[in-house]
Design a protein around this motif. Sequence first.
Motif, short mmCIF file in Angstrom:
data_model
loop_
_atom_site.label_atom_id
_atom_site.label_comp_id
_atom_site.label_asym_id
_atom_site.label_seq_id
_atom_site.Cartn_x
_atom_site.Cartn_y
_atom_site.Cartn_z
N GLY A 116 0.79 -1.21 0.00
CA GLY A 116 0.00 0.00 0.00
C GLY A 116 0.82 1.27 0.00
N LEU A 117 2.16 1.16 -0.20
CA LEU A 117 3.01 2.34 -0.22
C LEU A 117 3.56 2.60 -1.62
N TRP A 118 2.74 2.34 -2.63
CA TRP A 118 3.24 2.46 -3.99
C TRP A 118 3.52 3.90 -4.39
N HIS A 119 3.04 4.85 -3.61
CA HIS A 119 3.40 6.24 -3.90
C HIS A 119 4.87 6.49 -3.61
N ASP A 120 5.50 5.61 -2.81
CA ASP A 120 6.92 5.77 -2.47
C ASP A 120 7.58 4.40 -2.44
N PRO A 121 7.70 3.75 -3.59
CA PRO A 121 8.22 2.37 -3.61
C PRO A 121 9.65 2.27 -3.13
N HIS A 122 10.45 3.32 -3.28
CA HIS A 122 11.84 3.26 -2.82
C HIS A 122 11.89 3.09 -1.31
N SER A 123 11.05 3.83 -0.58
CA SER A 123 11.01 3.69 0.88
C SER A 123 10.50 2.31 1.27
N LEU A 124 9.52 1.80 0.56
CA LEU A 124 9.02 0.46 0.84
C LEU A 124 10.11 -0.58 0.69
N LEU A 125 10.90 -0.50 -0.38
CA LEU A 125 11.97 -1.46 -0.62
C LEU A 125 13.02 -1.37 0.47
N GLU A 126 13.43 -0.15 0.80
CA GLU A 126 14.45 0.01 1.83
C GLU A 126 13.99 -0.57 3.15
N GLY A 127 12.72 -0.41 3.48
CA GLY A 127 12.23 -0.88 4.76
C GLY A 127 11.99 -2.37 4.81
N ALA A 128 11.75 -2.99 3.66
CA ALA A 128 11.38 -4.40 3.65
C ALA A 128 12.55 -5.34 3.40
N MET A 129 13.64 -4.86 2.82
CA MET A 129 14.74 -5.74 2.44
C MET A 129 15.77 -5.84 3.56
N PRO A 130 16.04 -7.05 4.05
CA PRO A 130 17.04 -7.20 5.11
C PRO A 130 18.41 -6.71 4.64
N GLU A 131 19.16 -6.12 5.55
CA GLU A 131 20.46 -5.58 5.21
C GLU A 131 21.40 -6.68 4.72
N ARG A 132 21.28 -7.89 5.26
CA ARG A 132 22.17 -8.96 4.81
C ARG A 132 21.88 -9.36 3.37
N HIS A 133 20.64 -9.16 2.91
CA HIS A 133 20.33 -9.41 1.50
C HIS A 133 20.97 -8.32 0.64
N VAL A 134 20.86 -7.07 1.08
CA VAL A 134 21.49 -5.98 0.34
C VAL A 134 23.00 -6.21 0.27
N ALA A 135 23.59 -6.64 1.39
CA ALA A 135 25.03 -6.91 1.41
C ALA A 135 25.39 -8.02 0.44
N PHE A 136 24.53 -9.03 0.33
CA PHE A 136 24.74 -10.12 -0.63
C PHE A 136 24.80 -9.56 -2.05
N PHE A 137 23.85 -8.71 -2.40
CA PHE A 137 23.83 -8.13 -3.76
C PHE A 137 25.09 -7.30 -4.01
N ARG A 138 25.55 -6.60 -3.00
CA ARG A 138 26.68 -5.69 -3.21
C ARG A 138 28.01 -6.43 -3.35
N ARG A 139 28.09 -7.65 -2.88
CA ARG A 139 29.36 -8.36 -3.01
C ARG A 139 29.38 -9.37 -4.16
N LEU A 140 28.38 -9.34 -5.01
CA LEU A 140 28.37 -10.24 -6.16
C LEU A 140 29.53 -9.93 -7.10
N LYS A 141 30.07 -10.97 -7.72
CA LYS A 141 31.18 -10.83 -8.67
C LYS A 141 30.63 -10.65 -10.08
N THR A 142 31.41 -10.04 -10.94
CA THR A 142 31.02 -9.94 -12.35
C THR A 142 31.43 -11.16 -13.15
#
Length: 232
Positions: A116-142
């Motif tokens: 129900g927060l589609w007016h601000d999807p960026h805030s929704l994503l930041e609040g719902a995604m665990p930091e360890r998942h974000v860290a996983f994405f950031r350490r991916l290799k090319t």
Amino acid sequence: MPQPARDQRIYAIGDIHGQSNLLDEILAKVIEHARTAAPVAEQRLVFLGDYIDRGPDSHGVVERLLVGLPAGFDADFLMGNHERMLLDALDDENRVVGWIMNGGRTTMLSYAKVLGLWHDPHSLLEGAMPERHVAFFRRLKTNVTHGDYLFVHAGIKPGVPIAEQTERDMLWIRDQFLTHPGPHEKVVVHGHTPMEAPDIGRWRIGIDTGAVFTGRLTALVLEGESRLLLST
């Protein structure tokens, strides 16, 4: 004949795209194959990227990759273009809508605890995604190399040394790579471009079989001079 490193068995797994059920199925096949195969010094999983988007359970896929892989395997996690789009959206709110329109909506839904927060999807994503998942994405290799094989999400720009390849080409390239007859420095194992069946050539092997559309998630098994395909 190209080979991985000596006494190494590699299971390269193609684009998962939020299909956690298919990830479970292919890992079960990997475990069964490894159980009946001859012992080797190293068993390695290589995931070719595009873990998220389009399918219904991106959260479940990432959680399994973080804490649910079978014992006795090393693992390499490569970045796909969809992980790059997610990271761009996290770092720049102006990129969020573009990501959502390219498959990110299902990822957003899989992470969101309260909608129900589609007016601000960026805030929704930041609040719902665990930091360890974000860290996983950031350490991916090319990319990663094992023996005579280069593993990368999309491919490489022909004629450019591996060490000089750009991230954009490795995550996004299609026709210029797919139509090139070779040779390359290494045999390139890649995903990114869905095919009805694995595309096995002399200088490249494509294993994106469009899991989110077909229900077929493919793993390529490399050991010595042998090549074997596993599929859901």
